[in-house]
Design a protein around this motif. Structure first.
Motif, PDB file in Angstrom:
ATOM      1  N   VAL A  96     -24.109-140.859   0.543  1.00  0.00           N
ATOM      2  CA  VAL A  96     -22.862-140.700   1.287  1.00  0.00           C
ATOM      3  C   VAL A  96     -21.983-139.705   0.541  1.00  0.00           C
ATOM      4  O   VAL A  96     -21.790-139.805  -0.676  1.00  0.00           O
ATOM      5  N   GLY A  97     -21.482-138.722   1.263  1.00  0.00           N
ATOM      6  CA  GLY A  97     -20.744-137.625   0.636  1.00  0.00           C
ATOM      7  C   GLY A  97     -21.612-136.434   0.320  1.00  0.00           C
ATOM      8  O   GLY A  97     -21.097-135.364  -0.019  1.00  0.00           O
ATOM      9  N   GLY A  98     -22.929-136.596   0.433  1.00  0.00           N
ATOM     10  CA  GLY A  98     -23.841-135.483   0.209  1.00  0.00           C
ATOM     11  C   GLY A  98     -23.844-134.525   1.381  1.00  0.00           C
ATOM     12  O   GLY A  98     -23.463-134.891   2.506  1.00  0.00           O
ATOM     13  N   ARG A  99     -24.284-133.298   1.140  1.00  0.00           N
ATOM     14  CA  ARG A  99     -24.233-132.270   2.182  1.00  0.00           C
ATOM     15  C   ARG A  99     -25.577-131.562   2.338  1.00  0.00           C
ATOM     16  O   ARG A  99     -26.320-131.397   1.366  1.00  0.00           O
ATOM     17  N   ILE A 100     -25.837-131.139   3.575  1.00  0.00           N
ATOM     18  CA  ILE A 100     -27.016-130.342   3.891  1.00  0.00           C
ATOM     19  C   ILE A 100     -26.575-129.023   4.494  1.00  0.00           C
ATOM     20  O   ILE A 100     -25.665-128.989   5.334  1.00  0.00           O
ATOM     21  N   VAL A 101     -27.196-127.935   4.037  1.00  0.00           N
ATOM     22  CA  VAL A 101     -26.939-126.588   4.554  1.00  0.00           C
ATOM     23  C   VAL A 101     -28.280-125.989   4.960  1.00  0.00           C
ATOM     24  O   VAL A 101     -29.243-126.045   4.187  1.00  0.00           O
ATOM     25  N   VAL A 102     -28.330-125.426   6.168  1.00  0.00           N
ATOM     26  CA  VAL A 102     -29.572-124.838   6.669  1.00  0.00           C
ATOM     27  C   VAL A 102     -29.299-123.423   7.152  1.00  0.00           C
ATOM     28  O   VAL A 102     -28.386-123.198   7.947  1.00  0.00           O
ATOM     29  N   LEU A 103     -30.105-122.475   6.681  1.00  0.00           N
ATOM     30  CA  LEU A 103     -30.077-121.097   7.147  1.00  0.00           C
ATOM     31  C   LEU A 103     -31.316-120.867   7.999  1.00  0.00           C
ATOM     32  O   LEU A 103     -32.441-120.959   7.500  1.00  0.00           O
ATOM     33  N   ALA A 104     -31.122-120.598   9.282  1.00  0.00           N
ATOM     34  CA  ALA A 104     -32.224-120.319  10.202  1.00  0.00           C
ATOM     35  C   ALA A 104     -32.140-118.863  10.637  1.00  0.00           C
ATOM     36  O   ALA A 104     -31.060-118.265  10.627  1.00  0.00           O
TER      37      ALA A 104
END
Length: 351
Positions: A270-278
């Motif tokens: 909780v509080g973690g983040r995901i970033v995706v470059l497509a």
């Protein structure tokens, strides 16, 4: 994106996790690292930083699921002195180069030869229950495009390989020479969004009956001769979509992404983040669907109160997808097609 020697610190189905000590000099690694320009670097760091600064009683942990040549990883490790980074890549050559680039952070990195859909297994083998950040930089890497002998580029004649992991699996030549006309039509239409898929597939089948495909130049010539002249004048090189479709099929990219994204979200604290470059619409649709679905309440719309177990798991951090600025595209043309999406974990789902 880009993608991978050292002592083994763990082995198993996910491959060998390694540190960065005792490596011999690798030919061409310095120039490869120098020419690699990470896409949307400052934005990636900005989005992940709140999550990586959050833990106070332990070191933050993040997964770079496509570590490539280590550009994003190097910036994040420099920005966060306590960060432990798990870097995955299916391309052993890229892992070797990333290992050299990240040598200054040897005590804080774990590099693993694995496809990103093995993320859950890798984290279990390394002893991490939860992570604070996950980064995906999808698509073909600078290393793979710039290595003519890998066969990814329609601009250079080479063996029709296109495997990101050259230790396993069928090559692009195998696909061209063995798939039925119907199968070829499907992958060209679905993965390349090629309007002339049936015509190209038929031409491939006719040609291989007498001369099997071995070189990328042969395929380029066939596509150019098959696509109608008016279509060749718009939309870039006529072979671009065929090469994209073959690469996706050879590497099982979309299926792996469909498995990897839910696993990545589940791994976030909780509080973690995901970033995706497509980099193309097929990837971006999968990313959008997963993030939006998990950022949406599942409480029935006519229900008077929000059901706790149906509350969203994620909070979206971007309004739709974000692209690169004109300035960045001018400096790094490979950023032109990028679409960035990001989200934060706001709720733990009970098992």
């Amino acid at each position: 994106m880009g993608h991978e020697p050292g002592e083994d610190v763990g082995t198993g189905s996910a491959g060998a996790a390694r540190n960065t000590q005792g490596r011999a000099t690798l030919s061409g690694d310095e120039s490869a690292g120098a020419r690699h320009v990470p896409v949307l670097l400052s934005r990636v760091v900005e989005l992940l930083t709140p999550a990586l600064r959050r833990p106070v009683d332990r070191s933050p942990v993040m997964v770079d699921a496509t570590v490539g040549l280590g550009g994003h990883a190097a910036a994040l490790l420099a920005e966060h002195p306590r960060l432990v980074l798990v870097g995955l890549d299916r391309d052993q050559q890229a892992l070797d180069l990333a290992e050299r680039r990240l040598a200054a952070f040897a005590d804080r990195i774990r590099l693993v030869h694995a496809v990103y859909d093995r993320l859950t297994d890798v984290l279990a083998e390394l002893g991490f229950d939860r992570v604070d950040g996950v980064l995906f930089d999808l698509g073909v890497s600078s290393l793979q495009l710039d290595s003519a002998e890998r066969g990814f580029s329609y601009a250079r004649d080479a063996d029709l390989d296109m495997r990101m992991d050259q230790t396993t699996g069928p090559t692009a030549a195998d696909v061209l020479n063995t798939y039925s006309r119907e199968e070829l039509t499907r992958i060209l239409r679905e993965y390349g969004e090629e309007r002339h898929a049936a015509r190209i597939a038929a031409a491939i089948v006719r040609r291989r009956a007498t001369t099997p495909f071995t070189r990328s130049g042969e395929l380029v010539d066939l596509v150019y001769a098959t696509v109608p002249a008016p279509a060749r004048r718009t939309g870039g090189h006529p072979a671009k979509r065929t090469f994209q479709a073959l690469r996706i099929e050879v590497n099982g990219e979309l299926d792996a992404l469909r498995r990897a994204l839910p696993a990545a979200v589940d791994a976030l604290a909780v509080g973690g983040r995901i970033v995706v470059l497509a980099y193309h619409s097929l990837e971006d649709r999968i990313v959008k669907r997963e993030l939006v679905e998990r950022a949406t309440s599942r409480t029935p719309p006519d229900f008077p109160v929000e059901l706790p177990e149906h509350q969203p798991e994620l909070r979206l951090l971007t309004r739709g997808s974000e692209g690169a600025s004109a300035e960045e595209i001018a400096q790094n043309p490979r950023a032109a097609s990028v679409r960035l999406r990001a989200a934060e974990r706001i709720r733990e789902v009970a098992a």
